[in-house]
Design an enzyme around this catalytic site. Structure first.
Site, PDB file in Angstrom:
ATOM      1  N   GLY A  53      40.722  -6.551  35.926  1.00 34.08           N
ATOM      2  CA  GLY A  53      41.744  -7.072  36.201  1.00 34.08           C
ATOM      3  C   GLY A  53      42.718  -6.778  38.105  1.00 34.08           C
ATOM      4  O   GLY A  53      41.586  -7.148  38.163  1.00 34.08           O
ATOM      5  N   CYS A  81      34.085  -4.895  36.260  1.00 32.21           N
ATOM      6  CA  CYS A  81      34.810  -5.266  37.189  1.00 32.21           C
ATOM      7  C   CYS A  81      35.904  -3.657  37.440  1.00 32.21           C
ATOM      8  O   CYS A  81      35.340  -2.995  38.191  1.00 32.21           O
ATOM      9  CB  CYS A  81      35.309  -6.437  37.119  1.00 32.21           C
ATOM     10  SG  CYS A  81      36.037  -7.005  39.529  1.00 32.21           S
ATOM     11  N   TYR A  82      36.910  -4.087  37.374  1.00 30.40           N
ATOM     12  CA  TYR A  82      38.355  -3.492  37.410  1.00 30.40           C
ATOM     13  C   TYR A  82      37.974  -1.900  36.519  1.00 30.40           C
ATOM     14  O   TYR A  82      38.279  -1.506  36.799  1.00 30.40           O
ATOM     15  CB  TYR A  82      39.432  -3.430  36.905  1.00 30.40           C
ATOM     16  CG  TYR A  82      40.735  -2.551  37.374  1.00 30.40           C
ATOM     17  CD1 TYR A  82      41.499  -2.264  37.955  1.00 30.40           C
ATOM     18  CD2 TYR A  82      40.686  -2.147  35.334  1.00 30.40           C
ATOM     19  CE1 TYR A  82      42.405  -1.329  38.044  1.00 30.40           C
ATOM     20  CE2 TYR A  82      41.804  -0.686  35.267  1.00 30.40           C
ATOM     21  CZ  TYR A  82      43.074  -0.394  36.802  1.00 30.40           C
ATOM     22  OH  TYR A  82      43.342  -0.070  36.432  1.00 30.40           O
ATOM     23  N   HIS A 167      31.046 -10.429  36.574  1.00 27.73           N
ATOM     24  CA  HIS A 167      31.500 -11.215  35.901  1.00 27.73           C
ATOM     25  C   HIS A 167      30.309 -11.556  34.602  1.00 27.73           C
ATOM     26  O   HIS A 167      30.115 -12.905  35.011  1.00 27.73           O
ATOM     27  CB  HIS A 167      32.667 -12.410  36.407  1.00 27.73           C
ATOM     28  CG  HIS A 167      33.989 -11.395  36.322  1.00 27.73           C
ATOM     29  ND1 HIS A 167      35.132 -11.124  35.686  1.00 27.73           N
ATOM     30  CD2 HIS A 167      34.442 -11.067  37.395  1.00 27.73           C
ATOM     31  CE1 HIS A 167      35.789 -10.347  35.987  1.00 27.73           C
ATOM     32  NE2 HIS A 167      35.413 -10.420  37.608  1.00 27.73           N
ATOM     33  N   GLU A 169      30.979 -13.021  31.927  1.00 30.60           N
ATOM     34  CA  GLU A 169      31.517 -14.143  30.516  1.00 30.60           C
ATOM     35  C   GLU A 169      31.607 -15.204  31.663  1.00 30.60           C
ATOM     36  O   GLU A 169      31.735 -16.428  30.885  1.00 30.60           O
ATOM     37  CB  GLU A 169      32.779 -13.212  30.329  1.00 30.60           C
ATOM     38  CG  GLU A 169      33.944 -13.588  31.285  1.00 30.60           C
ATOM     39  CD  GLU A 169      34.375 -12.332  32.050  1.00 30.60           C
ATOM     40  OE1 GLU A 169      32.851 -11.200  32.686  1.00 30.60           O
ATOM     41  OE2 GLU A 169      35.145 -11.425  33.102  1.00 30.60           O
ATOM     42  N   SER A 220      49.936 -32.429  10.315  1.00 32.72           N
ATOM     43  CA  SER A 220      50.262 -33.767  11.225  1.00 32.72           C
ATOM     44  C   SER A 220      48.809 -34.069  11.182  1.00 32.72           C
ATOM     45  O   SER A 220      48.313 -35.565  11.377  1.00 32.72           O
ATOM     46  CB  SER A 220      50.298 -33.023  12.717  1.00 32.72           C
ATOM     47  OG  SER A 220      48.948 -32.336  12.422  1.00 32.72           O
ATOM     48  N   GLY A 221      47.925 -33.538  10.376  1.00 27.92           N
ATOM     49  CA  GLY A 221      46.589 -35.045  10.178  1.00 27.92           C
ATOM     50  C   GLY A 221      46.216 -33.830  10.933  1.00 27.92           C
ATOM     51  O   GLY A 221      44.538 -34.683  10.907  1.00 27.92           O
ATOM     52  N   GLY A 222      46.443 -33.450  12.434  1.00 29.70           N
ATOM     53  CA  GLY A 222      45.706 -32.435  13.315  1.00 29.70           C
ATOM     54  C   GLY A 222      44.537 -31.882  12.148  1.00 29.70           C
ATOM     55  O   GLY A 222      44.577 -31.231  10.976  1.00 29.70           O
ATOM     56  N   VAL A 223      43.541 -30.907  13.302  1.00 30.89           N
ATOM     57  CA  VAL A 223      42.426 -30.311  12.134  1.00 30.89           C
ATOM     58  C   VAL A 223      43.415 -28.893  12.666  1.00 30.89           C
ATOM     59  O   VAL A 223      42.905 -28.279  11.398  1.00 30.89           O
ATOM     60  CB  VAL A 223      41.735 -29.847  13.904  1.00 30.89           C
ATOM     61  CG1 VAL A 223      40.787 -28.979  12.926  1.00 30.89           C
ATOM     62  CG2 VAL A 223      40.871 -30.695  14.219  1.00 30.89           C
ATOM     63  N   ASP A 224      43.781 -27.912  12.630  1.00 28.15           N
ATOM     64  CA  ASP A 224      44.082 -26.978  12.690  1.00 28.15           C
ATOM     65  C   ASP A 224      45.727 -27.001  11.454  1.00 28.15           C
ATOM     66  O   ASP A 224      45.051 -25.916  10.421  1.00 28.15           O
ATOM     67  CB  ASP A 224      45.610 -26.484  14.014  1.00 28.15           C
ATOM     68  CG  ASP A 224      44.793 -26.459  15.508  1.00 28.15           C
ATOM     69  OD1 ASP A 224      43.426 -26.338  15.297  1.00 28.15           O
ATOM     70  OD2 ASP A 224      45.265 -26.319  16.236  1.00 28.15           O
ATOM     71  N   SER A 225      46.696 -28.163  11.717  1.00 30.67           N
ATOM     72  CA  SER A 225      47.768 -27.867  10.462  1.00 30.67           C
ATOM     73  C   SER A 225      46.425 -28.024   8.762  1.00 30.67           C
ATOM     74  O   SER A 225      46.596 -28.042   8.031  1.00 30.67           O
ATOM     75  CB  SER A 225      48.076 -28.923  10.779  1.00 30.67           C
ATOM     76  OG  SER A 225      48.022 -30.131  10.640  1.00 30.67           O
ATOM     77  N   LYS A 363      39.531 -22.755  18.995  1.00 26.99           N
ATOM     78  CA  LYS A 363      39.000 -23.557  18.336  1.00 26.99           C
ATOM     79  C   LYS A 363      37.945 -24.218  17.771  1.00 26.99           C
ATOM     80  O   LYS A 363      38.512 -25.434  16.482  1.00 26.99           O
ATOM     81  CB  LYS A 363      39.486 -25.229  18.825  1.00 26.99           C
ATOM     82  CG  LYS A 363      39.698 -26.191  18.952  1.00 26.99           C
ATOM     83  CD  LYS A 363      40.969 -26.552  18.507  1.00 26.99           C
ATOM     84  CE  LYS A 363      41.889 -27.949  17.996  1.00 26.99           C
ATOM     85  NZ  LYS A 363      42.556 -28.314  17.234  1.00 26.99           N
TER      86      LYS A 363
END
Ligand code: XMP
Length: 507
Positions: A53, A81-82, A167, A169, A220-225, A363
């Site tokens: 942090g 770290c913090y 870190h 990560e 919309s035709g996109g992946v998520d929707s 995603k």
């Protein structure tokens, strides 16, 4: 969902916190991020990670946590770290505040090669980003790794509590993932995270929340929707999936979206309002004004077609949730928050009428879920397409003629990418119009026509991007077809701009 046998990551505000969650999930365990204010309401985790942090532990308003409660969980705890500095204080040690920042690589020298440092090599690179350092190490604590100067960078206070100053990560910490893996191996209670189990849980969750009510969602035709609509369908919800065709779609896109949903056996309703959008955009050439017009009109059209539906489902993803929740300072986060959290949606949310089944996923996990739902790969691997559509690829005023030119050139370019096996290797590709007329010769005649630009980029998260060195033969064939087939174009350019400073889209 998933609030037992998981990895609880407590957020002390580091810019890398989301990455910790990501890495743990990559290792096959479910991780969830918790605001520090929510502690100790973190379910029954199998391991806990305290993030880094920006604050110094010596500051009056430095974030703190209930140490007794933390110990009460009886599971392995890793302070990063913090997080490490805070734990050192809690165990009776001290931290020295400093104005000097150590930022960058350091070498890690484990003093023992079991536990956290199992199979970690000597002098492996780790990434530092801190000012304060631990000073007095309390009795009973052990230094389990130091840096190249012999400074302690990793502590173990007792059987369960570990601290690391670097870190793990970030990818610059070369064996960071292995160190996290070693830490998680210390827990006896972690359940593996499998998308199949997750799918079952999501579907059960939807059934409970929906319970016979009518749900609407935008597609919309996109992946998520798409994944969202298929999930709702799979859950047997009484769902209306609405596709708003704003007329700023690519060539035959509406047909393709409808065909794709047909392939998947999910009915959708189309609201065709191209004329309304074009009329609203007439004569507008300012990019921001265009966006506002499109955004507002979209919301109006969508809500008009929603009628009095009882629930609204949204394809909000985990990064959006985290960014909205984390008092985000950046402009980008605010824009995102705005998208899924406009007033009308907030009102519905307060009444418990908003369903966000993908809100715990990243995603690529949504793609994985899509695969397990049987959604064809070509749909899941579609390039991202911006909400405002071709409007952001058409600088200057938007006219049907200009949109037609973009559609034709784009279809040729995308077709060539697929033909040459490059579509799946690039993150996003498109054709955009440059509204400048240039002189050329066509046959024996002078021509005075627009230029088109082709753009193909690779990216991980759209925050940065690099242009792709496409094979010259692909570019040559694309250019040849555009110049021969698309009326109104006499020049084809290839965009070799990185992001930053350029953005991926033209506007
Ligand atoms: P830029 O142009 O900002 O684009 O580098 C980054 C990524 O975001 C997409 N994009 C949008 N997506 N609504 C969206 O849903 C928008 O207003 C929007 N603007 C840009 C862009 O296609 C790229 O993938």
């Amino acid at each position: 969902m998933h609030d037992s046998n998981h990895v609880a990551v407590l957020d002390f505000g580091s810019q890398y916190t989301q990455l910790i969650v990501r890495r743990v999930r990559e290792l096959g365990y479910f991780a969830k991020l918790y605001a520090i204010e929510d502690f100790p309401n973190i379910g029954k985790p199998g391991a806990i990670i305290l993030s880094g942090g920006p604050k110094s532990t010596s500051e009056a308003d430095a974030p703190d946590l209930d140490f007794e409660a933390l110990q009460g969980f009886g599971v392995p705890v890793l302070g990063v770290c913090y997080g490490m500095q805070l734990l050192n204080i809690k165990f009776g040690g001290t931290v020295e505040a400093s104005d000097r920042r150590e930022y960058g690589p350091a070498s890690l020298f484990p003093t023992e090669c079991s536990g956290l440092y199992e199979s970690i090599s000597e002098s492996s690179q780790v990434w530092m980003s801190h000012s304060d350092t631990v000073k007095v190490i309390p009795g009973g604590a052990r230094v389990i790794a130091s840096n190249q100067h012999g400074t302690p960078v990793s502590l173990q206070w007792n059987q369960h509590f570990f601290g690391i100053q670097y870190h793990p990560e970030v990818t610059h910490s070369h064996q960071g993932l292995q160190i996290l893996k070693n830490f998680l191996a210390l827990s006896n209670d972690l359940l593996p995270f499998r998308i199949e189990d997750f799918k079952r849980e999501i579907i059960e969750g939807i059934r409970k929340e929906v319970a016979g009510k009518q749900v609407v969602c935008g597609v919309s035709g996109g992946v998520d929707s798409t994944v969202l609509a298929v999930l709702l369908h799979e859950a047997g919800a009484n769902v209306r999936a609405i596709f708003v065709d704003h007329g700023l779609m690519r060539k035959d896109e509406g047909i393709e979206v409808r065909r794709n949903f047909e392939r998947m056996g999910v009915p959708i309703e189309t609201v065709d309002c191209a004329e309304r959008f074009l009329a609203a955009l007439e004569g507008v050439d300012d990019p921001e004004k265009k966006r506002v017009i499109i955004g507002n009109l979209f919301i109006d059209v969508f809500w008009d077609s929603v009628g009095d539906a009882e629930m609204l489902a949204q394809g909000t993803l985990y990064p959006d949730v985290i960014e909205s929740a984390s008092n985000a300072k950046s402009k980008a986060s605010k824009i995102k928050t705005h998208h899924n959290r406009v007033d009308r949606i907030l009102e519905l949310q307060a009444q418990g009428k908003v369903l966000e089944p993908l809100a715990e996923l990243f995603k690529d996990e949504v793609r994985e879920l899509g695969t397990s739902l049987g959604i064809p790969e070509d749909i899941l691997q579609r390039h991202p397409f911006p909400g405002p559509g071709l409007a952001v690829r058409c600088p200057g005023i938007i006219t049907e003629d200009r949109l037609h030119i973009i559609r034709e050139c784009d279809a040729i370019f995308i077709g060539k990418l697929k033909e040459h096996g490059w579509y799946d290797k690039v993150w996003q590709a498109y054709a955009g119009l440059i509204p400048v007329k240039t002189v050329g010769v066509k046959g024996d005649e002078r021509s005075y026509e627009w230029a088109i630009t082709l753009r193909a980029v690779v990216s991980e998260d759209a925050m940065t991007a690099d242009w792709v060195e496409l094979p010259p033969i692909l570019l040559r064939e694309t250019s040849h077809r555009i110049l021969n087939e698309v009326k109104g174009i006499n020049r084809v350019l290839y965009d070799i701009s990185t992001k930053p400073p350029a953005s991926i889209e033209w506007e």
